[in-house]
Design a protein around this motif. Sequence first.
Motif, PDB file in Angstrom:
ATOM      1  N   ALA A 100       0.828  -1.206   0.000  1.00  0.00           N
ATOM      2  CA  ALA A 100       0.000   0.000   0.000  1.00  0.00           C
ATOM      3  C   ALA A 100       0.863   1.258   0.000  1.00  0.00           C
ATOM      4  O   ALA A 100       0.615   2.197  -0.764  1.00  0.00           O
ATOM      5  N   THR A 101       1.877   1.278   0.840  1.00  0.00           N
ATOM      6  CA  THR A 101       2.736   2.457   0.934  1.00  0.00           C
ATOM      7  C   THR A 101       3.524   2.678  -0.342  1.00  0.00           C
ATOM      8  O   THR A 101       3.699   3.811  -0.791  1.00  0.00           O
ATOM      9  N   THR A 102       4.000   1.593  -0.952  1.00  0.00           N
ATOM     10  CA  THR A 102       4.776   1.728  -2.185  1.00  0.00           C
ATOM     11  C   THR A 102       3.913   2.226  -3.332  1.00  0.00           C
ATOM     12  O   THR A 102       4.339   3.074  -4.124  1.00  0.00           O
ATOM     13  N   ILE A 103       2.685   1.707  -3.444  1.00  0.00           N
ATOM     14  CA  ILE A 103       1.778   2.198  -4.491  1.00  0.00           C
ATOM     15  C   ILE A 103       1.443   3.663  -4.243  1.00  0.00           C
ATOM     16  O   ILE A 103       1.449   4.484  -5.172  1.00  0.00           O
ATOM     17  N   HIS A 104       1.143   4.006  -2.995  1.00  0.00           N
ATOM     18  CA  HIS A 104       0.875   5.406  -2.645  1.00  0.00           C
ATOM     19  C   HIS A 104       2.060   6.288  -3.009  1.00  0.00           C
ATOM     20  O   HIS A 104       1.883   7.445  -3.416  1.00  0.00           O
ATOM     21  N   ALA A 136       4.271  -0.198 -14.575  1.00  0.00           N
ATOM     22  CA  ALA A 136       4.657  -1.612 -14.601  1.00  0.00           C
ATOM     23  C   ALA A 136       4.882  -2.136 -13.189  1.00  0.00           C
ATOM     24  O   ALA A 136       4.510  -3.277 -12.863  1.00  0.00           O
ATOM     25  N   GLY A 137       5.484  -1.308 -12.332  1.00  0.00           N
ATOM     26  CA  GLY A 137       5.721  -1.720 -10.950  1.00  0.00           C
ATOM     27  C   GLY A 137       4.424  -1.975 -10.199  1.00  0.00           C
ATOM     28  O   GLY A 137       4.297  -2.963  -9.468  1.00  0.00           O
ATOM     29  N   ILE A 138       3.440  -1.103 -10.400  1.00  0.00           N
ATOM     30  CA  ILE A 138       2.149  -1.285  -9.739  1.00  0.00           C
ATOM     31  C   ILE A 138       1.455  -2.544 -10.248  1.00  0.00           C
ATOM     32  O   ILE A 138       0.863  -3.305  -9.468  1.00  0.00           O
ATOM     33  N   LEU A 139       1.519  -2.795 -11.555  1.00  0.00           N
ATOM     34  CA  LEU A 139       0.881  -3.975 -12.124  1.00  0.00           C
ATOM     35  C   LEU A 139       1.489  -5.268 -11.583  1.00  0.00           C
ATOM     36  O   LEU A 139       0.801  -6.283 -11.451  1.00  0.00           O
ATOM     37  N   LEU A 140       2.779  -5.243 -11.262  1.00  0.00           N
ATOM     38  CA  LEU A 140       3.425  -6.434 -10.706  1.00  0.00           C
ATOM     39  C   LEU A 140       2.875  -6.807  -9.331  1.00  0.00           C
ATOM     40  O   LEU A 140       2.988  -7.951  -8.902  1.00  0.00           O
ATOM     41  N   PHE A 141       2.281  -5.844  -8.651  1.00  0.00           N
ATOM     42  CA  PHE A 141       1.703  -6.128  -7.340  1.00  0.00           C
ATOM     43  C   PHE A 141       0.390  -6.913  -7.446  1.00  0.00           C
ATOM     44  O   PHE A 141      -0.026  -7.555  -6.480  1.00  0.00           O
ATOM     45  N   MET A 153      -5.354  -2.112  -3.961  1.00  0.00           N
ATOM     46  CA  MET A 153      -4.402  -1.416  -4.822  1.00  0.00           C
ATOM     47  C   MET A 153      -5.009  -0.146  -5.398  1.00  0.00           C
ATOM     48  O   MET A 153      -4.343   0.892  -5.469  1.00  0.00           O
ATOM     49  N   ALA A 154      -6.280  -0.223  -5.811  1.00  0.00           N
ATOM     50  CA  ALA A 154      -6.952   0.940  -6.394  1.00  0.00           C
ATOM     51  C   ALA A 154      -7.059   2.072  -5.376  1.00  0.00           C
ATOM     52  O   ALA A 154      -6.825   3.244  -5.696  1.00  0.00           O
ATOM     53  N   ILE A 155      -7.400   1.724  -4.129  1.00  0.00           N
ATOM     54  CA  ILE A 155      -7.523   2.745  -3.083  1.00  0.00           C
ATOM     55  C   ILE A 155      -6.171   3.397  -2.801  1.00  0.00           C
ATOM     56  O   ILE A 155      -6.066   4.626  -2.674  1.00  0.00           O
ATOM     57  N   ALA A 156      -5.122   2.581  -2.707  1.00  0.00           N
ATOM     58  CA  ALA A 156      -3.785   3.123  -2.459  1.00  0.00           C
ATOM     59  C   ALA A 156      -3.330   4.000  -3.625  1.00  0.00           C
ATOM     60  O   ALA A 156      -2.688   5.039  -3.429  1.00  0.00           O
ATOM     61  N   PHE A 157      -3.685   3.595  -4.842  1.00  0.00           N
ATOM     62  CA  PHE A 157      -3.334   4.351  -6.038  1.00  0.00           C
ATOM     63  C   PHE A 157      -4.005   5.730  -6.025  1.00  0.00           C
ATOM     64  O   PHE A 157      -3.365   6.749  -6.285  1.00  0.00           O
ATOM     65  N   ILE A 158      -5.281   5.757  -5.695  1.00  0.00           N
ATOM     66  CA  ILE A 158      -6.011   7.028  -5.638  1.00  0.00           C
ATOM     67  C   ILE A 158      -5.462   7.914  -4.528  1.00  0.00           C
ATOM     68  O   ILE A 158      -5.393   9.147  -4.662  1.00  0.00           O
ATOM     69  N   SER A 159      -5.024   7.305  -3.425  1.00  0.00           N
ATOM     70  CA  SER A 159      -4.448   8.098  -2.342  1.00  0.00           C
ATOM     71  C   SER A 159      -3.176   8.809  -2.809  1.00  0.00           C
ATOM     72  O   SER A 159      -2.878   9.929  -2.355  1.00  0.00           O
ATOM     73  N   GLY A 160      -2.428   8.172  -3.707  1.00  0.00           N
ATOM     74  CA  GLY A 160      -1.247   8.819  -4.275  1.00  0.00           C
ATOM     75  C   GLY A 160      -1.614  10.026  -5.118  1.00  0.00           C
ATOM     76  O   GLY A 160      -0.928  11.054  -5.092  1.00  0.00           O
ATOM     77  N   ILE A 161      -2.714   9.906  -5.871  1.00  0.00           N
ATOM     78  CA  ILE A 161      -3.173  11.021  -6.703  1.00  0.00           C
ATOM     79  C   ILE A 161      -3.616  12.201  -5.829  1.00  0.00           C
ATOM     80  O   ILE A 161      -3.278  13.356  -6.097  1.00  0.00           O
ATOM     81  N   THR A 162      -4.370  11.912  -4.779  1.00  0.00           N
ATOM     82  CA  THR A 162      -4.858  12.999  -3.925  1.00  0.00           C
ATOM     83  C   THR A 162      -3.706  13.663  -3.159  1.00  0.00           C
ATOM     84  O   THR A 162      -3.734  14.873  -2.918  1.00  0.00           O
ATOM     85  N   TYR A 163      -2.698  12.872  -2.803  1.00  0.00           N
ATOM     86  CA  TYR A 163      -1.554  13.462  -2.103  1.00  0.00           C
ATOM     87  C   TYR A 163      -0.737  14.340  -3.046  1.00  0.00           C
ATOM     88  O   TYR A 163      -0.221  15.387  -2.646  1.00  0.00           O
ATOM     89  N   ALA A 164      -0.626  13.927  -4.299  1.00  0.00           N
ATOM     90  CA  ALA A 164       0.056  14.761  -5.299  1.00  0.00           C
ATOM     91  C   ALA A 164      -0.672  16.088  -5.465  1.00  0.00           C
ATOM     92  O   ALA A 164      -0.046  17.148  -5.579  1.00  0.00           O
ATOM     93  N   ALA A 165      -2.005  16.021  -5.470  1.00  0.00           N
ATOM     94  CA  ALA A 165      -2.794  17.249  -5.581  1.00  0.00           C
ATOM     95  C   ALA A 165      -2.531  18.168  -4.398  1.00  0.00           C
ATOM     96  O   ALA A 165      -2.424  19.404  -4.550  1.00  0.00           O
TER      97      ALA A 165
END
Length: 299
Positions: A100-104, A136-141, A153-165
């Motif tokens: 989760a942390t790595t995807i985020h 590619a790294g995320i897909l390997l998870f 994975m989807a939730i962690a991915f979206i958390s990365g987007i919101t943190y970037a914002a």
Amino acid sequence: MMMSRTVKGYLFSILSAVVFGSLPAIAKLIYAEGLNPLSLVFFRNALAVPVLFGILRWKKISLRLTRRQAVQLCPIGLLCGLITPGLLFLSYVYISSGMATTIHFSYPVFVLLGCALFFRDRITPVRALCVLSCTAGILLFYTPGESANLFGMAIAFISGITYAAYIIALYRSCLQEISPFLFSFYMCLESAVLLLAGLLLAGQFTLPETALGWFATLGLAVAASIVGVVLFQIGVSLIGPQNASILSTFEPITSITLGVLIYREPFGLKTALGAGLILLAVTLLSLAEKRKGSPVAES
């Protein structure tokens, strides 16, 4: 001998990353003591409010904000204090804390993509390559056939987007003019009030069931809402968001290490390759942008 501005920025950014990287291990402990993810986000903010208020009084920092600062703080505070941690803490229920942390942690890629989209920053070959590497790294998870794995994975991915914002908005806002403690105080207060109202209306508010749960919750609140956020803000102000993003590689490394050591979370070759591709993409991208002196890389 006094530390230089740059050395202080590096130190604060690394310490912030280690603090945030430790949160998943603490959160999993708290879940076992009766708290659900959103209630934990509430306590993370609520328990930090009186501590931050005491710090502001001790440092004699005024609570006043200009109208412009207040208007900008409302959405930026929600991104950092409620939306991002809510998504990330929820992802710990479905996937390992290290994953989760790595995807985020893909958020630096979204910082640069956001700058390209909203500030006309050019998409270079290096950027494109790093985005592909991160993807590619995320897909390997992903493990085929495991819906919980995909959802987490989807939730962690979206958390990365919101943190970037949040990072882009903070760096482009007038909020860097105020004390990091004042920003954190209002961020925690706003998020706690809104989240408590929502949890009570939905009937989803829970409490820690043991003294250990309360102690761990208090520790997480102080670490996440005060120590980590303030250190990161100081780091960004001293060395810029790009340099701070490079040093944030300590965050997933800390999370993965603690997950394996404390909870015996699996970390095989496929997961290692995925994490490596994401960290490589973030580091190369950050270094490339730093050399070019792009707007997002300037300190």
